[in-house]
Design a protein around this motif. Structure first.
Motif, short mmCIF file in Angstrom:
data_model
loop_
_atom_site.label_atom_id
_atom_site.label_comp_id
_atom_site.label_asym_id
_atom_site.label_seq_id
_atom_site.Cartn_x
_atom_site.Cartn_y
_atom_site.Cartn_z
N ASN A 20 0.83 -1.21 0.00
CA ASN A 20 0.00 0.00 0.00
C ASN A 20 0.87 1.26 0.00
OD1 ASN A 20 -2.32 -1.53 0.04
ND2 ASN A 20 -2.67 -1.32 2.25
N GLU A 21 1.93 1.24 0.80
CA GLU A 21 2.82 2.41 0.85
C GLU A 21 3.52 2.63 -0.48
OE1 GLU A 21 5.26 3.41 4.16
OE2 GLU A 21 4.25 1.98 5.49
N LEU A 22 3.94 1.54 -1.13
CA LEU A 22 4.60 1.67 -2.43
C LEU A 22 3.65 2.26 -3.47
CD1 LEU A 22 6.56 -1.70 -2.52
CD2 LEU A 22 7.58 0.59 -2.46
N VAL A 23 2.40 1.83 -3.44
CA VAL A 23 1.40 2.38 -4.37
C VAL A 23 1.22 3.88 -4.12
CG1 VAL A 23 -1.03 2.35 -5.04
CG2 VAL A 23 0.19 0.20 -4.70
N ALA A 24 1.12 4.25 -2.84
CA ALA A 24 0.97 5.66 -2.49
C ALA A 24 2.18 6.47 -2.93
CB ALA A 24 0.75 5.81 -0.99
N GLN A 25 3.37 5.92 -2.72
CA GLN A 25 4.59 6.60 -3.16
C GLN A 25 4.56 6.84 -4.67
OE1 GLN A 25 8.02 4.35 -1.94
NE2 GLN A 25 7.39 4.32 0.21
N TYR A 26 4.17 5.83 -5.41
CA TYR A 26 4.16 5.93 -6.86
C TYR A 26 3.20 7.02 -7.34
CZ TYR A 26 4.18 4.56 -11.76
OH TYR A 26 4.31 4.57 -13.13
N LEU A 27 2.06 7.12 -6.70
CA LEU A 27 1.05 8.07 -7.15
C LEU A 27 1.31 9.50 -6.67
CD1 LEU A 27 -2.16 5.87 -6.78
CD2 LEU A 27 -0.99 6.54 -8.89
#
Length: 761
Positions: A538-545
């Motif tokens: 979830n954190e990686l997805v948030a970082q990407y966006l």
């Protein structure tokens, strides 16, 4: 590679390398600013200037020698100065027949050729300081454009060079030629110290020129200016004949001036400066302020018929506002603007995203087919950036409009050159020109785009009380009359939102699954895997966006570093896919996903409540403190200002920011952390399908435990505390100073705003 230019580079390096202020240049045989600046630095050293700059300024001009065949080349200083002159000639494309340090017949002939090309009547082969300066720059004096433009440039040099210096004679209408025309006008007006700027003195002395005028010099300048603005007067002879009158009337009609064939101040201004007479009365305007009934009445009573309003963002229009505008007998032209203030914004990928967002917003409002949507280029894009950045961006917009069968047309807001080039490429049909930015390189020396619809010339404030409004005054050509009605269909709008959001959820799922694979592989190599895979994904997805807009030290401290390895993998997985948008099902606003995900990222990453709050609602609320100072003249009290600014359409805590902060808290609560974490794509899909309808109530419960006392207490703390973290936040975002009483009023306004939002659910 030019062998003589290479010899010049070798010589200037050899002679001046160990001199103070000199920087070695490449010896590549290519003409350009490095070798020109090196030669200027060498000249400054020979002149005894200790603070060398490589720029030919007033000090260099004052000490610059006059060289001729009589110059004593046995003197080392003089010989070096002649070498610099000969080097400049070679770099300019003139052949002095030797790089010798001796001012012989070849050098004299080269100078005479340059004097001829520059339009000078005295072609004596003597290199004066003015000649030196003209050679030591990158201006061209050979024709690469329109022969008649070159003739104008040469005539201006011939008559006015003592005031203007020698300007390029390359056949291209440019900033320098535009400035030379203004200088010439000022000389003829009798202004003692011409500036090349079309200011109040120049305006007041503008002559009125018409058929039969005997002011030949003014007539000739008018002929030059007409031709440079694509209206051919036939001749440049100082005689105002019928052909010239026709050209003048055509220009006046095109520029929305009184077409009487008489050139007064307004005509001179429109010919010579992009904004023309900035006090001209327009019939169109654009504004960031929402239009209420009182403001609509103000616009109407001041003669405005059309108003530009924003499709998305903090200044987004609303359906009730559109109804108010139409009820007042006004029309609207929609503007799409996101963050288009620098070259790096403009990519093909961004063009696809913006096209989809604009179409989504326009359909959400019910704008009819053939409505022109104006996409903004809100900075001074130089010509190279238009080629490499702006054109690919608009090409992507046009392609996306066609692929989605949007039914809408593409307009552009920008400087003259930007608008003209995008239109010439076939990517836009109408231009909204930012001519009030008259200093933009894309405005000076460029004529008004042939497809112009709106010409923005000045910001002004009109009306008073509740009807007071700040607008940009625009001249209208009549090409785009705006729209005076919409066809809002709730079912169609909801279907469009649902389809658009489902594509976003699908892309979110792809990102999440990619993140799970990445974390599993990364943690699987460790004997004791750390943390919960779902939360890390979830954190990686948030970082990407959030990566494109919310990175840097502040966000590293609040939401951690962005994992560059994952970004590369995700980019590869999504290669060829368009970045999807997310639309709020209730307001039909295109949500600021990057903002929301930055806040969401901070909340699920950090266990520190202050960090979580400052990354979202508390940080935005602090900026309202600065906004109340900035906009205080428009409101009776700080409380009134804050009520209008929080979740409003001006300032830094607009409705999109409020939605992002509120939704981030709710989504983070639903996602949870640790071993109870839920996949982010599932949480988002559920929330924006059913959970959003009572978002403010959820936020009130999740963050403040249903206590308005807690809202006020916590808001006051962040607004008024001297906590170092809060102080650093204020400093980072350059928040203007406000008082403790202001902070208390803003906290109360935030609580009342939240209370009203909850009540309306």
């Amino acid at each position: 590679m030019d062998e003589m230019v290479r010899k010049v580079q070798q010589w200037v390096n050899l002679v001046y390398l160990n001199k103070p202020g000199y920087v070695k240049i490449d010896e590549n045989g290519k003409t350009g600013w490095p070798v020109i600046e090196a030669l200027i630095t060498g000249l400054q050293i020979e002149e005894g200037i200790t603070s060398t700059t490589g720029t030919f300024g007033p000090a260099t001009m004052a000490k610059c020698p006059t060289l001729s065949t009589k110059s004593n080349s046995s003197n080392e200083k003089t010989r070096n100065q002649i070498m610099i002159l000969q080097g400049a000639l070679y770099c300019k494309g003139y052949n002095p027949t030797g790089f010798t340090g001796t001012y012989g017949d070849g050098t004299k002939a080269a100078i005479k050729k340059f004097q001829t090309d520059a339009g000078l009547s005295n072609q004596d082969g003597i290199a004066t300081p003015i000649i030196f300066k003209a050679l030591l720059n990158m201006d061209a004096f050979v024709n690469v454009g329109d022969a008649k433009i070159r003739n104008i440039q040469q005539e201006l040099n011939r008559k006015y060079y003592k005031v203007t210096g020698l300007n390029p004679c390359d056949g291209r209408y440019s900033r320098q030629t535009n400035e030379a025309l203004i200088y010439a006008l000022q000389v003829e007006e009798g202004i003692a110290e011409p500036t090349g700027t079309f200011g109040p003195a120049t305006k007041s002395k503008c002559p009125t020129i018409s058929m039969g005028s005997t002011k030949a010099n003014f007539v000739k300048l008018l002929q030059y200016a007409l031709y440079c603005n694509n209206r051919n007067p036939g001749r440049f002879d100082g005689i105002f004949d019928e052909n010239m009158r026709t050209a003048l009337i055509n220009f006046q009609k095109f520029s929305a001036l009184p077409a009487d064939g008489v050139a007064g101040m307004q005509t001179w201004a429109s010919l010579l400066v992009s904004k023309g007479d900035e006090d001209r009365k327009g019939t169109a305007c654009d504004c960031a302020t929402p239009i209420n009934a009182a403001r609509a009445a103000t616009l109407k009573s001041n003669g405005y018929t059309t108003v530009g309003r924003y499709l998305t963002g903090s200044y987004q229009m609303t359906l009730p506002e559109l109804e108010t505008i139409f009820a007042a007998g006004l029309s609207v032209f929609p503007i799409y603007e996101r963050n288009s203030i620098q070259a790096s914004y403009f990519t093909e990928t961004q063009g696809v995203f913006d096209a989809r967002a604009a179409i989504g917003a326009a359909k959400g409002f019910g704008f009819k087919e053939n409505t022109i949507i104006y996409f903004t280029v809100d900075y001074d894009a130089v010509d190279g950036e238009v080629t490499s950045r702006i054109l690919p961006y608009f090409k992507a917009i046009k392609r996306t409009f066609a692929q989605l069968n949007s039914g809408y047309q593409i307009g552009i807001y920008g400087a003259r050159n930007v608008c003209s080039r995008v239109a010439a490429a076939g990517y836009s049909v109408s231009s909204f020109v930012c001519d009030m930015s008259s200093g933009f390189s894309g405005n000076r020396g460029y004529s008004l785009p042939t497809d112009w619809a709106f010409d923005q010339i000045k910001t002004r404030s009109i009306g008073d009380g509740p009807g007071k409004i700040e607008i940009d005054n625009n001249i209208s050509s009549g090409k785009d009359k705006g729209v005076n009605s919409i066809v809002y269909n709730k079912e169609n709008s909801n279907n469009f939102v649902s389809t658009t959001n489902n594509k976003f959820f699908d892309q979110l799922k792809v990102l999440y699954n990619t993140a799970v694979d990445y974390v599993t592989e990364k943690e699987g190599n460790k004997p004791n895997p750390v943390g919960n895979i779902t939360q890390q994904a979830n954190e990686l997805v948030a970082q990407y966006l959030r990566k494109d807009e919310y990175d840097g030290l502040l966000w590293i401290l609040t939401a951690d570093f962005i994992d560059s390895d994952f970004v590369k993998i995700a980019d590869n997985v999504l290669k060829g896919q368009e970045k999807r948008i997310l639309i709020d099902p209730f307001s039909k606003l295109t949500l600021d996903v990057a903002h929301m995900m930055a806040t969401f990222n901070a909340i699920i990453h950090s266990s520190v409540g202050m960090i979580q709050d400052l990354a979202g609602w508390a940080g935005d609320l602090i900026t309202v403190g600065g906004d109340t100072v900035r906009y205080n003249a428009n409101y009776k009290t700080t409380y009134d200002a804050a009520i209008d600014l929080i979740g409003g359409q001006i300032g830094t805590f607009g409705i999109q920011d409020l939605l992002g902060d509120v939704d981030a808290v709710n989504l983070a609560m639903n996602t949870r952390t640790g071993i109870t974490s839920q996949p982010v794509y599932k949480v988002f899909e559920e929330y924006y399908n059913t959970g959003y309808s009572r978002r403010y109530s959820q936020f009130f419960k999740n963050r403040f435990n249903n206590s308005f006392e807690a809202v006020i207490k916590d808001a006051e703390y962040y607004l008024n505390t001297n906590n170092p973290v809060c102080l650093e936040f204020k400093h980072h975002f350059n928040v203007k100073n406000y008082t403790q009483e202001d902070g208390q009023a803003i906290a109360q306004a935030f609580a009342d705003c939240l209370k009203q939002k909850i009540k309306s659910e």
